[in-house]
Scaffold this motif. Sequence first.
Motif, PDB file in Angstrom:
ATOM      1  N   ASP A 105       0.808  -1.223   0.000  1.00  0.00           N
ATOM      2  CA  ASP A 105       0.000   0.000   0.000  1.00  0.00           C
ATOM      3  C   ASP A 105       0.842   1.276   0.000  1.00  0.00           C
ATOM      4  OD1 ASP A 105       0.929  -0.016   2.582  1.00  0.00           O
ATOM      5  OD2 ASP A 105      -1.048  -0.139   3.524  1.00  0.00           O
ATOM      6  N   ASP A 106       2.137   1.124  -0.265  1.00  0.00           N
ATOM      7  CA  ASP A 106       3.059   2.268  -0.395  1.00  0.00           C
ATOM      8  C   ASP A 106       3.068   3.201   0.811  1.00  0.00           C
ATOM      9  OD1 ASP A 106       4.043   1.510  -2.936  1.00  0.00           O
ATOM     10  OD2 ASP A 106       2.294   2.395  -3.907  1.00  0.00           O
ATOM     11  N   ASP A 107       2.914   2.631   2.013  1.00  0.00           N
ATOM     12  CA  ASP A 107       2.985   3.479   3.211  1.00  0.00           C
ATOM     13  C   ASP A 107       4.365   3.415   3.871  1.00  0.00           C
ATOM     14  OD1 ASP A 107       2.920   0.944   4.335  1.00  0.00           O
ATOM     15  OD2 ASP A 107       1.253   1.368   5.700  1.00  0.00           O
ATOM     16  N   GLY A 108       5.299   2.699   3.230  1.00  0.00           N
ATOM     17  CA  GLY A 108       6.646   2.595   3.780  1.00  0.00           C
ATOM     18  C   GLY A 108       6.771   1.592   4.902  1.00  0.00           C
ATOM     19  N   LEU A 109       5.737   0.774   5.094  1.00  0.00           N
ATOM     20  CA  LEU A 109       5.712  -0.228   6.166  1.00  0.00           C
ATOM     21  C   LEU A 109       5.216  -1.558   5.617  1.00  0.00           C
ATOM     22  CD1 LEU A 109       3.946   2.042   8.818  1.00  0.00           C
ATOM     23  CD2 LEU A 109       6.393   1.480   8.753  1.00  0.00           C
ATOM     24  N   LEU A 110       5.546  -2.629   6.322  1.00  0.00           N
ATOM     25  CA  LEU A 110       5.065  -3.957   5.946  1.00  0.00           C
ATOM     26  C   LEU A 110       3.949  -4.375   6.887  1.00  0.00           C
ATOM     27  CD1 LEU A 110       8.453  -5.870   5.414  1.00  0.00           C
ATOM     28  CD2 LEU A 110       7.015  -4.770   3.688  1.00  0.00           C
ATOM     29  N   ASP A 111       2.743  -4.592   6.328  1.00  0.00           N
ATOM     30  CA  ASP A 111       1.686  -5.171   7.147  1.00  0.00           C
ATOM     31  C   ASP A 111       1.907  -6.681   7.187  1.00  0.00           C
ATOM     32  OD1 ASP A 111       0.645  -6.284   4.770  1.00  0.00           O
ATOM     33  OD2 ASP A 111      -0.915  -4.769   4.587  1.00  0.00           O
ATOM     34  N   PHE A 112       1.015  -7.410   7.811  1.00  0.00           N
ATOM     35  CA  PHE A 112       1.223  -8.844   7.990  1.00  0.00           C
ATOM     36  C   PHE A 112       1.409  -9.564   6.659  1.00  0.00           C
ATOM     37  CE2 PHE A 112      -0.419 -13.203   8.400  1.00  0.00           C
ATOM     38  CZ  PHE A 112       0.527 -13.703   9.260  1.00  0.00           C
ATOM     39  N   ASP A 113       0.528  -9.317   5.688  1.00  0.00           N
ATOM     40  CA  ASP A 113       0.628 -10.001   4.394  1.00  0.00           C
ATOM     41  C   ASP A 113       1.929  -9.644   3.672  1.00  0.00           C
ATOM     42  OD1 ASP A 113      -1.801 -11.328   4.747  1.00  0.00           O
ATOM     43  OD2 ASP A 113      -2.945  -9.719   3.790  1.00  0.00           O
ATOM     44  N   ASP A 114       2.316  -8.364   3.744  1.00  0.00           N
ATOM     45  CA  ASP A 114       3.587  -7.945   3.146  1.00  0.00           C
ATOM     46  C   ASP A 114       4.752  -8.686   3.808  1.00  0.00           C
ATOM     47  OD1 ASP A 114       2.138  -6.017   1.680  1.00  0.00           O
ATOM     48  OD2 ASP A 114       2.623  -4.406   3.093  1.00  0.00           O
ATOM     49  N   PHE A 115       4.706  -8.783   5.123  1.00  0.00           N
ATOM     50  CA  PHE A 115       5.766  -9.433   5.895  1.00  0.00           C
ATOM     51  C   PHE A 115       5.882 -10.909   5.504  1.00  0.00           C
ATOM     52  CE2 PHE A 115       7.180 -11.528   9.915  1.00  0.00           C
ATOM     53  CZ  PHE A 115       8.454 -10.976   9.972  1.00  0.00           C
ATOM     54  N   VAL A 116       4.745 -11.587   5.371  1.00  0.00           N
ATOM     55  CA  VAL A 116       4.744 -12.998   4.971  1.00  0.00           C
ATOM     56  C   VAL A 116       5.363 -13.141   3.586  1.00  0.00           C
ATOM     57  CG1 VAL A 116       3.276 -14.969   4.363  1.00  0.00           C
ATOM     58  CG2 VAL A 116       2.823 -13.673   6.460  1.00  0.00           C
ATOM     59  N   ARG A 117       4.981 -12.266   2.647  1.00  0.00           N
ATOM     60  CA  ARG A 117       5.558 -12.321   1.304  1.00  0.00           C
ATOM     61  C   ARG A 117       7.074 -12.126   1.350  1.00  0.00           C
ATOM     62  NH1 ARG A 117       1.243  -9.555  -0.088  1.00  0.00           N
ATOM     63  NH2 ARG A 117       2.308  -7.557  -0.217  1.00  0.00           N
ATOM     64  N   LEU A 118       7.528 -11.194   2.158  1.00  0.00           N
ATOM     65  CA  LEU A 118       8.962 -10.939   2.299  1.00  0.00           C
ATOM     66  C   LEU A 118       9.681 -12.182   2.823  1.00  0.00           C
ATOM     67  CD1 LEU A 118      11.449  -8.921   2.470  1.00  0.00           C
ATOM     68  CD2 LEU A 118      10.794  -8.689   4.856  1.00  0.00           C
TER      69      LEU A 118
END
Length: 142
Positions: free
Chosen positions: A54-67
């Motif tokens: 979502d381009d907020d400069g942070l990783l939410d849970f789903d972003d973190f899992v993908r990483l």
Amino acid sequence: MEVYQQQYRRLLDRLDENGDGKISASELQQCVHLIGKDMSYDEAKAAVAAHDSDDDGLLDFDDFVRLVEDGTEEEKARELKEAFRMYEMEGCGCITPESLQRMLDRLGESRTIDECRGMIARYDINGDGLLNFDEFVIMMHC
């Protein structure tokens, strides 16, 4: 929720210093440090940017899992490339029956050249009598 997702959730919660449910670049950097690896702040920022949905400069849970899962896939790919280079040995970009035989001998699993040809033939998609990297990957996943 699957077991690995529960583990990811616990890790994210542990690293989320301000309790906003998201991981910043500095929090990611600390996470990597906790597992005994080094990551510069710039590398952490780049990793966050690459996975931030979502381009907020942070990783939410789903972003973190993908990483985390991308990192796991990258690690597997690197390990496969290293293993391929060990078997390849001749610098031709392919595993030959001779190079396979030498590597198996080193591992204490002696095989004849004909046996090595047979092992290669099972995964030799293009029929050239050699294993290229893509064929090697298929072999390793079977």
